[in-house]
Design a protein around this motif. Structure first.
Motif: not given
Lengths: 358, 181
Positions: B13, B95-96, B99, B11, B117-120
């Motif tokens: 991030s 956006q999104h 992912e 991802d 990824t760092d996106d929780r």
């Protein structure tokens, strides 16, 4: 036309744009776009989204060749200049992102609740709404499966269908008399099967006039007004009627003129006042409690259909949708919204990661 | 399927975090060179390179990850569907998508993969795909001697300097050093 590349090419030519310009505007190299158009390379999802935005195209249609079932076919309440007779919707471009947000709230729920068949005549609609429908207008509409959404921001009222379900979008205003007219007007569009009533579309003015006539007859039935002796009625009685009918002084004045009913000079004078002024000065009911303030507050509150919010709650609990949209509907920060939701995902542990990599 | 190499799908991030101190090349040997990305992630990196003034982010990621995977026509609707479920009102229309594209490609192609990824929120949407983020990768890189303490500190400092909030256990530099020493 069976490929995404082919449909993008058609949309590009339709927009009068050259490949080089489109590539530059969507962040693709000319070679990548050229190959994608010829089907020798795929499109990234963001590339297709950017292309759809630049070409003002429906991304679902670029992908499938058929229109997005979740698209909104709007009817917008036009502002009407009573002096010039001109109709317009000045804020429609600014309203599009809000409309997209409302559309998202529905699109995240599948399927949406089934609608009822609406009669196309005023009397049929009035029967469905039952007597004295104006004060609880929004609730009565919910009973006949017409959704009302009220949010801060839109420049005007809209109506549209979501998978055949009728929806009316209102701006938060506090002016219940304008809101009632908007509800009746948009209900008219829905009942009459009007779609795509926005500036520049065919017959938009005609459909606007028809919806307005529908609203006038629903809220101020000719037969009711013709039974009143407008030469003798007192201003306090007019104020009572304005309150009960939930309309503005201006709307009543125009309706009397249209029906060629001539009020006394005294009544004609008070009908030039603002609705609030008439009610506060001449309506006896205003002295008991704070009914005017309460009615204003009711018409100024954010509102979404209860069934839609409950459907989101269920979907959140199942992990099928995030809670951001429900928080938005409720007008609360997403971080403060405590609902039933699946446990948060965990990253791999250090050991599990090391073991996987070997 | 179990004999297939384990792929690490990146991802944006994590790539940004590793790029700031120039550590993207470390991810190759750390992850046995089994690294991938998708076209939308590459496009997001290109946008971040401009927005965040991160010169050569895309070049560095290109060298690590090579040609990005692109969706097949039949995969696009699934990506849009997942993106729609992930979105909230007010989100940018794109956006999104990165992912959603990565998760969809892993699922549809039944790839044996980890999503980096760092996106929780993205981790929740990726279930049951395993996920890992910047700080665990960095810790493993330290353990395996691929990153010096100075390099690790540089990543933490650059992350915080850019406005990032590290996990609570490494909120301060001294906590970070104690954990990653």
């Amino acid at each position: 036309m069976t490929t995404i590349g082919g449909r993008v090419g058609t949309a590009m030519h339709g927009a009068g744009m050259q490949q080089k310009e489109l590539a530059q505007r969507v962040g693709m190299t000319p070679d990548a776009l050229s190959r994608a158009l010829r089907g020798q390379r795929g499109f990234a999802a963001v590339e297709l989204a950017a292309i759809a935005e630049v070409l003002d195209a429906d991304v679902h249609e670029l992908i499938t060749g058929t229109p997005d079932p979740h698209r909104l076919v709007l009817a917008a309440r036009h502002s009407f200049d009573h002096d010039t007779g001109a109709r317009s919707v000045a804020g429609i471009d600014e309203d599009r992102s809000l409309l997209a947000d409302v559309r998202l709230a529905y699109a995240q729920i599948t399927p949406v609740r089934a609608p009822l068949d609406l009669p196309s005549d005023v009397e049929g609609i009035r029967r469905l709404l039952h007597p004295d429908f104006v004060r609880p207008f929004v609730d009565r509409l919910a009973e006949i499966e017409v959704d009302v959404v009220r949010i801060d921001g839109p420049s005007t009222a809209y109506s549209f269908l979501v998978e055949e379900r009728p929806v009316i979008l209102l701006p938060e205003s506090g002016n219940w008399f304008h809101e009632n007219w908007s509800l009746a007007h948009e209900l008219g569009h829905l009942a009459l099967g009007h779609e795509g009533v926005v500036p520049g579309t065919a017959l938009a003015d005609v459909k606007e006039r028809e919806a307005n006539a529908f609203a006038a007859e629903l809220l101020l039935p000719a037969v009711t007004l013709q039974q009143i002796d407008w030469a003798e009625i007192r201003p306090a009685e007019v104020a009572e009627l304005v309150w009960t009918w939930g309309v503005s002084t201006g709307a009543l004045s125009r309706r009397l003129k249209k029906l060629e009913l001539t009020p006394s000079a005294e009544v004609a004078e008070v009908l030039t006042w603002s609705t609030q002024k008439l009610l506060r000065r001449r309506w006896t009911g205003a002295k008991v409690g704070e009914p005017i303030t309460r009615r204003m507050r009711d018409a100024g509150e954010r509102r979404f259909p209860t069934w839609l919010q409950e459907a989101h709650l269920e979907q959140i609990a199942e992990g099928a949708v995030g809670k951001g949209t429900l928080a938005w509907m409720l007008g609360v920060p997403v971080t403060s919204l405590e609902v039933d939701e699946p446990a948060a995902a965990e990253e791999l542990s250090d050991d599990a990661l090391a073991e996987l990599i070997g | 399927m179990t004999d297939a190499p384990l792929l690490f799908f990146h991802d944006t991030s994590v790539l940004v975090n590793f790029h700031r101190p120039g550590l993207i090349p470390v991810l190759g040997p750390l992850l046995r060179e089994n690294v991938r990305w998708t076209g939308s992630i590459r496009a997001e990196c290109a946008r971040k390179e401009q927005q965040l003034e991160l010169p050569a982010l895309v070049d560095a990621a290109d060298r690590l990850l090579g040609e990005p995977l692109l969706p097949e026509p039949s995969e696009h609707l699934s990506i849009r569907q997942l993106r729609r479920q992930m979105a909230s009102p007010g989100d940018h229309p794109q956006q999104h998508l990165g992912e959603a594209e990565s998760i969809t490609l892993i699922q549809k192609r039944r790839l044996r993969a980890v999503f980096v990824t760092d996106d929780r929120a993205a981790m929740s949407w990726a279930k049951p795909i395993d996920c890992v983020g910047t700080w665990r990768l960095l810790r493993l890189a330290r353990r395996r001697g691929l990153v010096t303490m100075e390099e690790a500190k540089a990543l933490w400092q650059e992350f915080v300097g850019a406005g990032g909030t590290p996990p609570s256990t490494i909120r301060t530099l001294s906590q970070f050093v104690a954990t990653y020493e």
